[in-house]
Design a protein around this motif. Structure first.
Motif, PDB file in Angstrom:
ATOM      1  N   LEU A  65       0.888  -1.302  -0.098  1.00 42.20           N
ATOM      2  CA  LEU A  65       0.062   0.012   0.143  1.00 42.20           C
ATOM      3  C   LEU A  65       0.699   1.231   0.168  1.00 42.20           C
ATOM      4  O   LEU A  65       0.613   2.158  -0.653  1.00 42.20           O
ATOM      5  CB  LEU A  65      -0.889  -0.085   1.251  1.00 42.20           C
ATOM      6  CG  LEU A  65      -1.800   1.285   1.307  1.00 42.20           C
ATOM      7  CD1 LEU A  65      -3.015   1.077   0.189  1.00 42.20           C
ATOM      8  CD2 LEU A  65      -2.725   0.902   2.540  1.00 42.20           C
ATOM      9  N   SER A  66       1.898   1.301   0.897  1.00 36.10           N
ATOM     10  CA  SER A  66       2.970   2.281   0.819  1.00 36.10           C
ATOM     11  C   SER A  66       3.453   2.738  -0.595  1.00 36.10           C
ATOM     12  O   SER A  66       3.496   3.778  -1.132  1.00 36.10           O
ATOM     13  CB  SER A  66       4.209   2.200   1.605  1.00 36.10           C
ATOM     14  OG  SER A  66       3.565   2.058   2.986  1.00 36.10           O
ATOM     15  N   PHE A  67       3.740   1.639  -1.487  1.00 34.23           N
ATOM     16  CA  PHE A  67       4.400   1.868  -2.627  1.00 34.23           C
ATOM     17  C   PHE A  67       3.187   2.357  -3.773  1.00 34.23           C
ATOM     18  O   PHE A  67       3.401   3.150  -4.588  1.00 34.23           O
ATOM     19  CB  PHE A  67       4.768   0.510  -3.412  1.00 34.23           C
ATOM     20  CG  PHE A  67       5.511   0.418  -4.744  1.00 34.23           C
ATOM     21  CD1 PHE A  67       6.622   0.683  -4.757  1.00 34.23           C
ATOM     22  CD2 PHE A  67       4.562   0.473  -5.857  1.00 34.23           C
ATOM     23  CE1 PHE A  67       7.080   0.717  -6.078  1.00 34.23           C
ATOM     24  CE2 PHE A  67       5.167   0.497  -7.090  1.00 34.23           C
ATOM     25  CZ  PHE A  67       6.438   0.850  -7.245  1.00 34.23           C
ATOM     26  N   PHE A  68       1.852   2.103  -3.349  1.00 30.60           N
ATOM     27  CA  PHE A  68       1.073   2.767  -4.235  1.00 30.60           C
ATOM     28  C   PHE A  68       0.509   4.135  -4.043  1.00 30.60           C
ATOM     29  O   PHE A  68      -0.002   4.662  -4.619  1.00 30.60           O
ATOM     30  CB  PHE A  68      -0.132   1.531  -4.479  1.00 30.60           C
ATOM     31  CG  PHE A  68      -1.132   1.671  -5.639  1.00 30.60           C
ATOM     32  CD1 PHE A  68      -0.678   1.906  -6.766  1.00 30.60           C
ATOM     33  CD2 PHE A  68      -2.586   2.248  -5.303  1.00 30.60           C
ATOM     34  CE1 PHE A  68      -1.609   2.229  -8.110  1.00 30.60           C
ATOM     35  CE2 PHE A  68      -3.520   2.362  -6.473  1.00 30.60           C
ATOM     36  CZ  PHE A  68      -3.035   2.276  -7.735  1.00 30.60           C
ATOM     37  N   VAL A  69       0.744   4.254  -2.886  1.00 30.86           N
ATOM     38  CA  VAL A  69       0.498   5.742  -2.192  1.00 30.86           C
ATOM     39  C   VAL A  69       1.617   6.732  -2.646  1.00 30.86           C
ATOM     40  O   VAL A  69       1.566   7.887  -3.134  1.00 30.86           O
ATOM     41  CB  VAL A  69       0.119   5.785  -0.873  1.00 30.86           C
ATOM     42  CG1 VAL A  69       0.146   7.295  -0.235  1.00 30.86           C
ATOM     43  CG2 VAL A  69      -1.268   5.181  -0.414  1.00 30.86           C
ATOM     44  N   ASN A  70       2.838   6.006  -2.542  1.00 32.65           N
ATOM     45  CA  ASN A  70       4.062   7.086  -2.892  1.00 32.65           C
ATOM     46  C   ASN A  70       5.176   6.080  -3.101  1.00 32.65           C
ATOM     47  O   ASN A  70       5.626   5.646  -2.145  1.00 32.65           O
ATOM     48  CB  ASN A  70       4.261   7.891  -1.838  1.00 32.65           C
ATOM     49  CG  ASN A  70       5.553   8.968  -2.159  1.00 32.65           C
ATOM     50  OD1 ASN A  70       6.709   8.471  -2.521  1.00 32.65           O
ATOM     51  ND2 ASN A  70       5.210  10.239  -2.306  1.00 32.65           N
ATOM     52  N   PHE A 125      10.159  -1.231   1.557  1.00 28.57           N
ATOM     53  CA  PHE A 125      10.579  -2.842   0.994  1.00 28.57           C
ATOM     54  C   PHE A 125      11.901  -3.047   1.316  1.00 28.57           C
ATOM     55  O   PHE A 125      12.476  -4.214   1.824  1.00 28.57           O
ATOM     56  CB  PHE A 125      10.368  -2.879  -0.285  1.00 28.57           C
ATOM     57  CG  PHE A 125       8.832  -3.243  -0.532  1.00 28.57           C
ATOM     58  CD1 PHE A 125       8.441  -4.561  -0.494  1.00 28.57           C
ATOM     59  CD2 PHE A 125       8.161  -2.524  -1.551  1.00 28.57           C
ATOM     60  CE1 PHE A 125       7.066  -5.130  -0.727  1.00 28.57           C
ATOM     61  CE2 PHE A 125       6.638  -2.996  -1.635  1.00 28.57           C
ATOM     62  CZ  PHE A 125       6.109  -4.279  -1.416  1.00 28.57           C
ATOM     63  N   GLY A 126      12.668  -1.843   1.144  1.00 31.43           N
ATOM     64  CA  GLY A 126      14.341  -2.081   1.645  1.00 31.43           C
ATOM     65  C   GLY A 126      14.520  -2.346   3.121  1.00 31.43           C
ATOM     66  O   GLY A 126      15.005  -3.043   3.580  1.00 31.43           O
ATOM     67  N   ALA A 127      13.793  -1.387   3.840  1.00 31.93           N
ATOM     68  CA  ALA A 127      13.987  -1.645   5.351  1.00 31.93           C
ATOM     69  C   ALA A 127      13.255  -2.836   5.914  1.00 31.93           C
ATOM     70  O   ALA A 127      13.935  -3.535   6.729  1.00 31.93           O
ATOM     71  CB  ALA A 127      12.994  -0.387   6.048  1.00 31.93           C
ATOM     72  N   THR A 128      12.234  -3.401   5.053  1.00 34.58           N
ATOM     73  CA  THR A 128      11.889  -4.691   5.474  1.00 34.58           C
ATOM     74  C   THR A 128      12.835  -5.943   5.219  1.00 34.58           C
ATOM     75  O   THR A 128      13.003  -6.832   6.040  1.00 34.58           O
ATOM     76  CB  THR A 128      10.679  -5.024   4.631  1.00 34.58           C
ATOM     77  OG1 THR A 128       9.455  -4.088   5.231  1.00 34.58           O
ATOM     78  CG2 THR A 128       9.878  -6.550   5.156  1.00 34.58           C
ATOM     79  N   ALA A 172       6.828 -11.983   0.299  1.00 36.51           N
ATOM     80  CA  ALA A 172       6.808 -11.683  -1.073  1.00 36.51           C
ATOM     81  C   ALA A 172       5.333 -11.900  -1.725  1.00 36.51           C
ATOM     82  O   ALA A 172       4.935 -11.041  -2.525  1.00 36.51           O
ATOM     83  CB  ALA A 172       7.859 -12.434  -1.547  1.00 36.51           C
ATOM     84  N   GLY A 173       4.876 -13.003  -1.398  1.00 38.48           N
ATOM     85  CA  GLY A 173       3.478 -13.456  -2.300  1.00 38.48           C
ATOM     86  C   GLY A 173       2.322 -12.319  -1.696  1.00 38.48           C
ATOM     87  O   GLY A 173       1.828 -11.806  -2.769  1.00 38.48           O
ATOM     88  N   THR A 174       2.397 -12.219  -0.691  1.00 38.76           N
ATOM     89  CA  THR A 174       1.228 -11.171  -0.171  1.00 38.76           C
ATOM     90  C   THR A 174       1.466  -9.548  -0.836  1.00 38.76           C
ATOM     91  O   THR A 174       0.531  -9.076  -1.362  1.00 38.76           O
ATOM     92  CB  THR A 174       1.241 -10.871   1.293  1.00 38.76           C
ATOM     93  OG1 THR A 174       1.128 -12.084   1.998  1.00 38.76           O
ATOM     94  CG2 THR A 174       0.235  -9.599   1.611  1.00 38.76           C
ATOM     95  N   ALA A 175       2.725  -9.321  -0.880  1.00 37.36           N
ATOM     96  CA  ALA A 175       3.222  -7.891  -1.416  1.00 37.36           C
ATOM     97  C   ALA A 175       2.812  -7.911  -3.020  1.00 37.36           C
ATOM     98  O   ALA A 175       2.343  -7.178  -3.577  1.00 37.36           O
ATOM     99  CB  ALA A 175       4.712  -7.570  -1.104  1.00 37.36           C
ATOM    100  N   VAL A 221       1.178   3.448 -17.746  1.00 35.50           N
ATOM    101  CA  VAL A 221       1.713   4.052 -16.645  1.00 35.50           C
ATOM    102  C   VAL A 221       1.584   3.494 -15.316  1.00 35.50           C
ATOM    103  O   VAL A 221       0.271   3.053 -14.957  1.00 35.50           O
ATOM    104  CB  VAL A 221       1.244   5.540 -16.723  1.00 35.50           C
ATOM    105  CG1 VAL A 221       2.115   6.231 -15.457  1.00 35.50           C
ATOM    106  CG2 VAL A 221       1.540   6.268 -17.911  1.00 35.50           C
ATOM    107  N   LEU A 222       2.617   2.950 -14.693  1.00 40.38           N
ATOM    108  CA  LEU A 222       2.398   2.041 -13.815  1.00 40.38           C
ATOM    109  C   LEU A 222       2.185   2.800 -12.199  1.00 40.38           C
ATOM    110  O   LEU A 222       1.442   2.272 -11.363  1.00 40.38           O
ATOM    111  CB  LEU A 222       3.650   1.368 -13.621  1.00 40.38           C
ATOM    112  CG  LEU A 222       3.767   0.085 -14.634  1.00 40.38           C
ATOM    113  CD1 LEU A 222       5.154  -0.795 -14.352  1.00 40.38           C
ATOM    114  CD2 LEU A 222       2.771  -0.690 -14.836  1.00 40.38           C
ATOM    115  N   THR A 223       2.748   3.875 -12.416  1.00 39.32           N
ATOM    116  CA  THR A 223       2.649   4.968 -11.025  1.00 39.32           C
ATOM    117  C   THR A 223       2.104   6.107 -11.576  1.00 39.32           C
ATOM    118  O   THR A 223       0.783   6.362 -11.522  1.00 39.32           O
ATOM    119  CB  THR A 223       3.975   5.103 -10.210  1.00 39.32           C
ATOM    120  OG1 THR A 223       5.115   5.426 -11.091  1.00 39.32           O
ATOM    121  CG2 THR A 223       4.210   3.499  -9.901  1.00 39.32           C
TER     122      THR A 223
END
Length: 397
Positions: A202-207, A215-218, A235-238, A261-263
């Motif tokens: 969700l973070s990725f799709f917001v910003n 993802f990097g911190a995780t 990985a599967g959930t994300a 456009v993906l984002t």
């Protein structure tokens, strides 16, 4: 710093309020609670006394288009048509509010302000919890909370703007990610990969930039903590959630804009604004920046808007991006200076930024306070990273 399990930090005898604030001791709980109430009052006071007919830029125009049944459209100007200038979640929330209680009414202004204040103050409380779980002292956290609640340097943004733009939700999700990753007791539960995978996606799709950082911190946090099956669950959930969000958005963009456009479509436009050589001259920075806006941004320039309409939103942004990269390759030293300039203004914003994006009144004071807090925060991170490295080295010996 040693991580402290979230559920083991506060004694069971503490009140519900102390658990929400993640503080012990009656004096600190009462003091921060009062600061929260004053902070809410300050932000509502600003939001509810401003004119209700003032738009908040591209995000607000998209929200209005959503409320009027035109879909995600009109980012630059009313009548533009479909757009991918912004990702859809935050404008959709604001558009739903406008649709329910009216566009720029007293009721919608109150609800937008409420959403913005929840995201802002909620983010501060989540960061406080994450820092507590990392072992930061309560005194340092109380001082930070009092500063954040009582000294709202970005008052207009916190009170209203973040209820329309994606920044407020992005910061809230970033804080939620940190809370999840610093709660080592919860990280070991079977559900942790699914919850963190959902938050990261969700973070990725917001910003997208915040999402990449999440993802990097995780990855850094769980690589030695989770067995392969948990990594696969994460990985599967994300991946599934990202596909469910990005896929329909890309198909929509392909159908309406001619490109999947993906984002967001505005990368080239933003890069062109950032690579402005006039910012390196002796000219006032606000004049140089506003001149650039009035030259290339379709919202600010009638000529730029006509050109954008003639070639399309995506092609126009891509053209600006190509020109910016061409300039960067031809002027690597100047680009390096610009990167330092932008990095400096991230941690120590200059007064011109406040004059451009807010009122000119008190720009120097707000710049000084923001710079003080930003530099102190950066120094704190550097010192604690060095301390953590020394602790690991001593344990290795």
């Amino acid at each position: 710093m040693r991580a402290i399990p979230a559920r083991g930090l506060l004694p069971k005898s503490e009140t519900l309020l102390s658990r929400i604030l993640y503080l012990t001791g009656r004096r600190d709980v009462i003091g921060v609670s009062l600061a929260v109430l004053i902070g809410i009052s300050l932000r509502y006071g600003w939001a509810l006394t401003r004119p209700i007919d003032v738009e908040f830029g591209e995000a607000d125009r998209v929200a209005i288009a959503v409320a009027n049944g035109r879909g995600f459209a009109d980012a630059y100007r009313v009548g533009q048509g479909p757009t991918a200038h912004l990702l859809p979640i935050s404008p959709a929330i604001a558009g739903t509010i406008y649709s329910a209680v009216g566009i720029h009414t007293q009721a919608s202004q109150f609800l937008i302000a409420t959403w913005s204040i929840i995201l802002t103050l909620g983010s501060y409380l989540l960061f406080n919890r994450a820092f507590a779980q990392m072992g930061v002292s309560q005194g340092a956290r109380v001082s930070s909370l009092l500063s954040l609640f009582l000294v709202p340097i970005y008052l207009g943004q916190e009170a209203m703007v973040l209820g329309v733009w994606e920044g407020g939700l992005a910061v809230f999700l970033a804080a939620a990610v940190l809370v999840q990753l610093t709660d080592f007791k919860s990280l070991r539960t079977p559900r942790a990969p699914f919850w963190i995978g959902a938050t990261d996606a969700l973070s990725f799709f917001v910003n997208p930039l915040v999402g990449v950082a999440a993802f990097g911190a995780t990855a850094v946090t769980v690589v030695r903590l989770w067995p392969p099956r948990k990594m696969l669950a994460f990985a599967g959930t994300a991946a599934i959630l990202l596909a469910c969000m990005v896929g329909p958005w890309a198909l929509r963009n392909k159908q309406l804009l001619g490109s999947a456009v993906l984002t967001r479509s505005n990368g080239g436009l933003e890069l062109s604004l950032a690579t402005n050589p006039e910012m390196l001259t002796a000219r006032p920075h606000d004049d140089a920046f506003l001149e650039r806006l009035e030259k290339i941004h379709p919202t600010n320039s009638a000529a730029a808007y006509r050109e954008m309409k003639s070639v399309g939103e995506i092609a126009y942004s891509n053209r600006l991006g190509f020109q910016a990269w061409k300039w960067i390759k031809a002027h690597p030293a100047d680009e390096a200076r610009l990167m330092v300039f932008h990095l400096r203004n991230t941690f120590a914003p200059q007064p011109w930024i406040f004059r451009v994006w807010s009122t000119k009144t008190g720009a120097g004071v707000r710049s000084g306070l923001a710079s003080l807090f930003g530099i102190l925060g950066l120094l704190w991170i550097i010192l604690n990273l060095a301390r953590s490295r020394n602790d690991r080295a001593s344990l290795a010996v």
